[in-house]
Motif scaffolding. Structure first.
Motif, mmCIF file in Angstrom:
data_model
loop_
_atom_site.group_PDB
_atom_site.id
_atom_site.type_symbol
_atom_site.label_atom_id
_atom_site.label_comp_id
_atom_site.label_asym_id
_atom_site.label_seq_id
_atom_site.Cartn_x
_atom_site.Cartn_y
_atom_site.Cartn_z
ATOM 1 N N UNK A 127 10.869 6.032 -12.804
ATOM 2 C CA UNK A 127 11.334 4.675 -12.535
ATOM 3 C C UNK A 127 12.822 4.744 -12.172
ATOM 4 N N UNK A 128 13.167 4.285 -10.969
ATOM 5 C CA UNK A 128 14.531 4.474 -10.453
ATOM 6 C C UNK A 128 15.580 3.768 -11.290
ATOM 7 N N UNK A 129 15.230 2.646 -11.914
ATOM 8 C CA UNK A 129 16.193 1.936 -12.761
ATOM 9 C C UNK A 129 16.424 2.692 -14.063
ATOM 10 N N UNK A 130 15.352 3.085 -14.722
ATOM 11 C CA UNK A 130 15.501 3.797 -15.991
ATOM 12 C C UNK A 130 16.100 5.185 -15.783
ATOM 13 N N UNK A 131 15.872 5.757 -14.610
ATOM 14 C CA UNK A 131 16.446 7.064 -14.330
ATOM 15 C C UNK A 131 17.978 7.032 -14.288
ATOM 16 N N UNK A 132 18.570 5.870 -13.996
ATOM 17 C CA UNK A 132 20.028 5.808 -13.924
ATOM 18 C C UNK A 132 20.671 6.218 -15.246
ATOM 19 N N UNK A 133 20.157 5.695 -16.376
ATOM 20 C CA UNK A 133 20.750 6.050 -17.670
ATOM 21 C C UNK A 133 20.396 7.480 -18.062
ATOM 22 N N UNK A 186 16.968 17.436 -10.971
ATOM 23 C CA UNK A 186 15.979 16.984 -9.996
ATOM 24 C C UNK A 186 15.650 15.509 -10.219
ATOM 25 N N UNK A 187 15.543 14.754 -9.134
ATOM 26 C CA UNK A 187 15.228 13.326 -9.201
ATOM 27 C C UNK A 187 14.284 12.978 -8.051
ATOM 28 N N UNK A 188 13.175 12.298 -8.371
ATOM 29 C CA UNK A 188 12.165 11.973 -7.368
ATOM 30 C C UNK A 188 12.201 10.505 -6.968
ATOM 31 N N UNK A 189 11.793 10.281 -5.718
ATOM 32 C CA UNK A 189 11.424 8.955 -5.236
ATOM 33 C C UNK A 189 9.901 8.881 -5.281
ATOM 34 N N UNK A 190 9.356 7.971 -6.075
ATOM 35 C CA UNK A 190 7.901 7.871 -6.208
ATOM 36 C C UNK A 190 7.431 6.477 -5.800
ATOM 37 N N UNK A 191 6.137 6.263 -5.923
ATOM 38 C CA UNK A 191 5.563 4.991 -5.516
ATOM 39 C C UNK A 191 6.055 3.867 -6.419
ATOM 40 N N UNK A 192 5.987 2.663 -5.892
ATOM 41 C CA UNK A 192 6.353 1.478 -6.659
ATOM 42 C C UNK A 192 5.147 0.538 -6.710
ATOM 43 N N UNK A 193 4.726 0.139 -7.930
ATOM 44 C CA UNK A 193 5.315 0.477 -9.234
ATOM 45 C C UNK A 193 4.944 1.898 -9.678
ATOM 46 N N UNK A 194 5.781 2.483 -10.540
ATOM 47 C CA UNK A 194 5.477 3.804 -11.070
ATOM 48 C C UNK A 194 4.345 3.698 -12.098
ATOM 49 N N UNK A 235 4.205 4.935 -15.014
ATOM 50 C CA UNK A 235 4.645 4.807 -16.401
ATOM 51 C C UNK A 235 5.164 3.411 -16.725
ATOM 52 N N UNK A 236 6.002 2.823 -15.867
ATOM 53 C CA UNK A 236 6.657 1.559 -16.212
ATOM 54 C C UNK A 236 6.073 0.346 -15.511
ATOM 55 N N UNK A 237 5.318 0.556 -14.422
ATOM 56 C CA UNK A 237 4.681 -0.547 -13.675
ATOM 57 C C UNK A 237 5.713 -1.516 -13.089
ATOM 58 N N UNK A 238 6.919 -1.053 -12.826
ATOM 59 C CA UNK A 238 7.971 -1.916 -12.295
ATOM 60 C C UNK A 238 8.075 -1.737 -10.780
ATOM 61 N N UNK A 239 8.134 -2.843 -10.030
ATOM 62 C CA UNK A 239 8.331 -2.808 -8.583
ATOM 63 C C UNK A 239 9.816 -2.688 -8.261
ATOM 64 N N UNK A 240 10.168 -1.675 -7.476
ATOM 65 C CA UNK A 240 11.564 -1.446 -7.102
ATOM 66 C C UNK A 240 11.605 -1.117 -5.610
ATOM 67 N N UNK A 241 12.534 -1.692 -4.852
ATOM 68 C CA UNK A 241 12.604 -1.426 -3.411
ATOM 69 C C UNK A 241 12.867 0.049 -3.104
#
Length: 701
Positions: free
Chosen positions: A526-532, A547-555, A557-563
């Motif tokens: 999740x791109x938001x949670x990955x920030x912290x 390493x940091x991935x760009x994955x599908x939205x929603x992920x 694990x978190x089911x959060x939609x992120x652009x």
């Protein structure tokens, strides 16, 4: 001429002055044979040592104190009137559990950057050698314990080092805590009298904390003194900071003594893992810079090589791994600009779900009747390297390996076996298990043109018995076995790159980083949670290992939609990877993603090897970070806000570490800024709406 050697022996005081980039460390031999700790902090001159030695060690004559006090003793042994945290505990064959160690001799290495101080017990044929090595702005310490007698003994505790800090009126501690999917969260707390203990008892470093701790009085980003300690060990560990009421602070670091009891046969010795101390004299920015420099110059393999853009198929296919679907993903990944394609879990025999197959590292004969070479060749033909996921330390009960060798796991014969992710842990403390794993991985890597491995571990160590004679603690033996297998495989296949993973960030320590090119910090993409998560990871570790991935939205694990923009910007602050189901991405998303990949390639050397700054002064809901290239000619600023409220349209980010007289030009708008303006007034960054993100690239004029 003055002696500028990193390590000097001052004969008149029988003291040792260890000097590195921005720090000094002093210890001295006392007339009675004890070894006294004298100083760790900013640089001092040889002429200062006599003054330091004349200072009161802080006993105050009280019978209630330990004697000697931990902060005044270089290596605290168990025995006598010592009540502070000790570094070494031994049980001799006659049942005696106290030590009486005294200085015997010392050796300074040929480059005058290493020191060994030998301590010998006054009554038993037992010795401990304290080792020191100056590495730029870091000091490495470890010890070797030696049984010179004819009878066995048992190590109950053998820490790598005790670190004494100078007196301060108050202390604050900073460490990295967390849990699965929320690793490396920065925690900062005032330190009161008593003992702060950070540890893992899991056989791996674990998700709950990193084996790292920083201590300061009231240091800020760019001012104040900070002391920090880490342990290069990929197993159970313990850091303990003990603060006395009079302000004396002492830190011990080493292999956790939980359930340890490590036997030492006659004539045998054991060398502890390295503990690293870093002192920073100019705040937490300086501390991060020093840890990054240490990892880049002295720890991580191939550190000077820019890391590739990666694609991993796990979240796209999970266990449904087939050549046709993998190849279609590879084509799309290559179209985006990926440089390394990794097939994750599910490619090997019997692996339709997580219930079977671990341990049998041969391709699924139905999916890959001709082996992995055809797929690897296709991937290479697309201009990418080819990699595989493996979990060599684990074994499924439903596997050919376990059926052939059920005795090769850790187990008590009269107790239930503990499953975790439906696997047991192979006893890497056993030489025969290590040999099998080296041969199996060598056969796999020789069977096809494989360029990379993602080395995972998804369970802790339980049932700590390997079925052999009592030749050593398996808590130690497993980690040494893991290192041995990894080192031997790397020697056989030196061109293969390796990523470390343990259910995400469960094994991201200096020990594993010395044997792998990068780490998977968390399963949470999740791109938001990955920030912290990434903020905490990069507090200590260099971004070129993150390493940091760009994955599908929603992920998943978190089911959060992120652009898509936010997801890419978040991942571009480390090593850019992609892990989405590219077959389901729209043509516009693929085109946009290709632009981000191309942009990242233009700036990745600055992200991976530049000077990183966590930007303060932003509103609480804004996360911002900057990277300045090693030459100082490229500056990048990332800013993120999950939701912009209260009619705010922009934020001002005050940058740090720039040349105030230089001029920096925004590569997108052409706007020119002086370094002084960017530092004293700030960079105005537009952030609008939900999941707002911005990347500003500035080139020095």
């Amino acid at each position: 001429m003055p002696d500028d050697s990193p390590i000097q022996h001052l004969g008149e005081q029988n003291a040792f002055l260890l000097s590195g980039a921005g720090f000094a460390y002093v210890l001295a031999v006392e007339p009675g044979g004890g070894v006294r700790h004298v100083h760790w902090g900013g640089p001092v001159a040889p002429s200062d040592v006599a003054t330091l030695l004349a200072e009161d060690a802080g006993d105050f004559g009280s019978n209630t104190w330990s004697s000697p006090r931990a902060h005044a003793e270089e290596f605290v042994q168990h025995g006598g009137r010592r009540f502070d945290e000790s570094a070494l505990g031994v049980e001799f064959a006659d049942g005696v559990r106290a030590l009486d160690l005294a200085y015997a001799d010392h050796t300074i290495g040929p480059g005058r950057d290493t020191l060994a101080v030998r301590l010998e017990d006054r009554h038993y044929p037992f010795a401990t050698e304290l080792h020191y090595r100056v590495r730029g702005g870091a000091l490495e310490r470890w010890c070797e314990v030696i049984n010179d007698g004819d009878e066995p003994l048992v190590l109950d505790r053998a820490y790598s080092a005790g670190w004494a800090l100078p007196w301060q009126p108050s202390w604050a501690a900073t460490w990295l805590a967390g849990m699965y999917a929320a690793e490396t969260q920065v925690v900062r707390r005032p330190l009161g009298p008593g003992r702060l203990v950070l540890e893992s008892r899991r056989g791996i470093p674990g998700h709950a904390a990193q084996p790292w701790l920083a201590l300061d009085r009231a240091a800020g980003d760019d001012a104040g003194e900070v002391w920090s300690v880490a342990l290069a060990w990929s197993g159970s560990w313990r850091l303990a900071a003990e603060l006395a009421y009079d302000g004396r602070l002492h830190v011990t670091a080493g292999v956790n003594d939980f359930d340890l009891r490590h036997p030492l046969a006659p004539g045998a010795s054991w060398t502890t893992p390295v503990s690293v101390g870093v002192f920073a004299g100019a705040g937490h920015d300086d501390l991060t810079d020093r840890w990054h420099a240490y990892e880049r110059r002295h720890v991580v393999p191939r550190s000077g090589t820019v890391r590739p853009v990666l694609y991993n198929s796990w979240e796209a296919t999970f266990f449904d791994v087939r050549p046709d679907s993998q190849l279609e993903l590879a084509r799309r990944a290559a179209g985006l600009g990926a440089e390394l394609f990794v097939v994750d879990d599910g490619w090997f025999a019997g692996r339709n779900d997580e219930s079977a197959g671990i341990g049998d590292w041969t391709p699924d004969p139905e999916a890959f009747p001709d082996g992995l070479t055809p797929l690897a060749d296709e991937v290479h033909g697309l201009g990418m390297r080819f990699g595989l996921w493996v979990e060599p330390e684990a074994v499924s009960p439903d596997s050919a390996l376990f059926r052939a060798h059920p005795d090769w796991i850790y187990q008590w014969p009269t107790r239930p076996r503990t499953l975790a992710r439906q696997t047991h842990l192979l006893a890497l403390s056993r030489p025969d298990v290590r040999t099998h794993l080296v041969e199996a991985l060598d056969a796999l890597l020789s069977s096809a043109p494989i360029d990379a491995l993602k080395w995972d571990l998804n369970r802790p160590l339980t049932e700590a018995s390997d079925g052999l004679d009592e030749s050593g603690s398996v808590w130690i033996g497993h980690v040494e076995g893991f290192y041995d297998v990894l080192d031997r495989v790397r020697a056989l296949h030196p061109d293969v790159w390796i990523e470390s993973c343990a259910s995400g960030g469960g094994r991201a320590d200096l020990g594993v980083l010395s044997r792998t090119e990068w780490v998977w910090p968390s399963d949470n993409t999740d791109a938001l949670e990955r920030l912290s998560i990434q903020h905490g990871y990069a507090y200590v570790h260099s971004p070129h290992t993150m390493m940091a991935w760009v994955t599908d939205s929603p992920t998943y694990l978190t089911k959060r939609d992120i652009p898509l923009r936010f997801r890419f910007h978040s991942a571009m602050t480390g090593l850019l990877g992609i892990g989405g189901d590219l077959v389901s991405w729209s043509s516009s998303d693929l085109a946009e993603a290709a632009q981000y990949v191309a942009q990242y390639k233009r700036v990745r050397a600055t992200v991976q090897y530049g000077v990183m700054r966590r930007l303060s002064g932003a509103p609480d809901d804004v996360t911002a970070v900057s990277y300045l290239s090693p030459s100082g000619h490229q500056l990048m600023v990332f800013a993120f806000a999950p939701s912009v409220r209260h009619l705010r349209r922009t934020v001002l980010l005050r940058l740090r570490g720039l040349d105030p007289a230089a001029v920096y030009v925004d590569t997108a708008s052409g706007t020119r800024y002086s370094g002084a303006l960017l530092m004293h007034h700030g960079l105005r960054v537009p952030l609008v709406g939900d999941y707002a993100s911005e990347l500003v690239v500035l080139d020095m004029e």
